[in-house]
Design a protein around this motif. Structure first.
Motif: not given
Length: 168
Positions: A117-126
């Protein structure tokens, strides 16, 4: 001298193009690209995001804990050094062992580890979409957290993540 109709068309076109450019302010912290050697995660933004999610699910918010920040950082760096998320399973690197080393002691704690994940938003969604990762974010006993990333330029993952939540 420019014709009034042509002037109006040019003005209209410039307004349309300016609207397409979008806002020029700073990137919100949850969209910051962490795939660079100087990037650092905004732990407070992460705590707000996770706390909002928890309160929307009837749970208490979490606060940043400096010791858990160190625990998360050690894990993110261990995974980055190994170029493998499974570094958390290695003897001496398990969550309970890292908690003791950082002076947290033997407390109830849970952890999400991931990579890519490159962003916090991506990590959180994943994490939210994964039942096991989601259960960590929604751990009912946890009230504090630490989060960290580590960047590896030559890795296919680029960014390794660790989120640690613990009880008081």
């Amino acid at each position: 001298m420019t014709h009034p109709f042509l002037r109006a068309c040019l003005l209209g076109l410039s307004l349309v193009l300016a609207a397409c450019a979008g806002p020029t302010g700073p990137t919100p912290p949850f969209y910051e690209d962490l795939a660079s050697p100087t990037a650092t995660i905004d732990a407070n933004a992460a705590a707000r995001m996770i706390s909002n999610y928890r309160t929307n699910n009837g749970l208490s918010p979490v606060t940043i804990d400096p010791a858990l920040q160190r625990v998360a950082k050690a894990q993110a760096e261990a995974m980055a050094n190994a170029n493998d998320v499974k570094a958390s399973l290695q003897p001496g690197n398990r969550l309970s062992e890292r908690l003791i080393r950082q002076g947290v002691g033997e407390v109830h704690a849970v952890e999400n580890v991931s990579a890519g994940y490159r962003t916090l938003a991506e990590a959180f969604s994943g994490w939210r979409e994964s039942p096991k990762h989601n259960a960590v974010m929604l751990d009912e006993k946890s009230t504090r957290m630490g989060i960290a990333t580590a960047y590896v330029p030559g890795s296919k993952y680029k960014v390794f993540w660790s989120l640690v939540l613990a009880a008081p």
